[in-house]
Design an enzyme around this catalytic site. Sequence first.
Site, PDB file in Angstrom:
ATOM      1  N   HIS A  20       0.844  -1.202   0.000  1.00  0.00           N
ATOM      2  CA  HIS A  20       0.000   0.000   0.000  1.00  0.00           C
ATOM      3  C   HIS A  20       0.882   1.256   0.000  1.00  0.00           C
ATOM      4  CE1 HIS A  20      -3.133  -2.637   2.191  1.00  0.00           C
ATOM      5  NE2 HIS A  20      -3.683  -2.324   1.045  1.00  0.00           N
ATOM      6  N   LYS A  44     -14.890  -7.543   5.021  1.00  0.00           N
ATOM      7  CA  LYS A  44     -13.851  -8.239   5.778  1.00  0.00           C
ATOM      8  C   LYS A  44     -14.076  -8.098   7.275  1.00  0.00           C
ATOM      9  CE  LYS A  44     -10.483  -7.534   2.163  1.00  0.00           C
ATOM     10  NZ  LYS A  44      -9.344  -6.752   1.713  1.00  0.00           N
TER      11      LYS A  44
END
Length: 164
Positions: A20, A44
């Site tokens: 990321h 999630k």
Amino acid sequence: MQLTNAVIYPGTFDPITKGHMDILRRASKIFATVIIAVAKDTVKNTLFSLEERVEIVEAEIKNHNLQNVKVLPFEGLLIDFAKQLDVYTIVRGLRAVSDFEYEFQLAYMNHKMHRKIETIFFPATEDSHYISSRFVKEVARLGGNIDDFVSVYVQRRLKECLKN
Ligand code: COA
């Protein structure tokens, strides 16, 4: 048509990885402002709470001295958040062919729901294309070495979180 210098980089960031950070660093060199949008509503089951995920991302940005990057949590649809910010360009990382279908659907759904929304993809580098938050958490839980995948700070946060 409105030109923009700002982009949104959305995700769950549970936790933020070196993959990321690579996308973020590259995006921050191209766009005047990058807004990391940390999602509350995700399918999630997250290890870290929304507040913790935001706090960790903030610490990473500070440690990397990324001055044109801001972090904001968001709830609900990404397109509604984009409307609120008046920023309609989304940045996402593409790691492998396996990401393509999901990312294509996400980008298209968002565009279909709001015509102004466009998604720009950054290809992951060869150093990070295999990293995933899920595997990082699994390796950390099982006591493996995660030096290559997340920063020292994130490693410490994972250790503390898993201890509790
Ligand atoms: N390098 C390494 N790993 C990367 C990476 C890169 N460049 N880019 C992504 N990843 C990994 C992450 O570690 C993560 O791994 P995991 O699946 O094992 O957890 C995975 O790829 C993607 O996670 P992340 O980048 O955090 O994004 P996400 O797919 O969880 O985010 C949202 C999805 C939040 C953008 C999307 O669910 C959303 O917009 N939600 C809001 C509600 C909404 O609008 N829904 C409608 C959608 S049409």
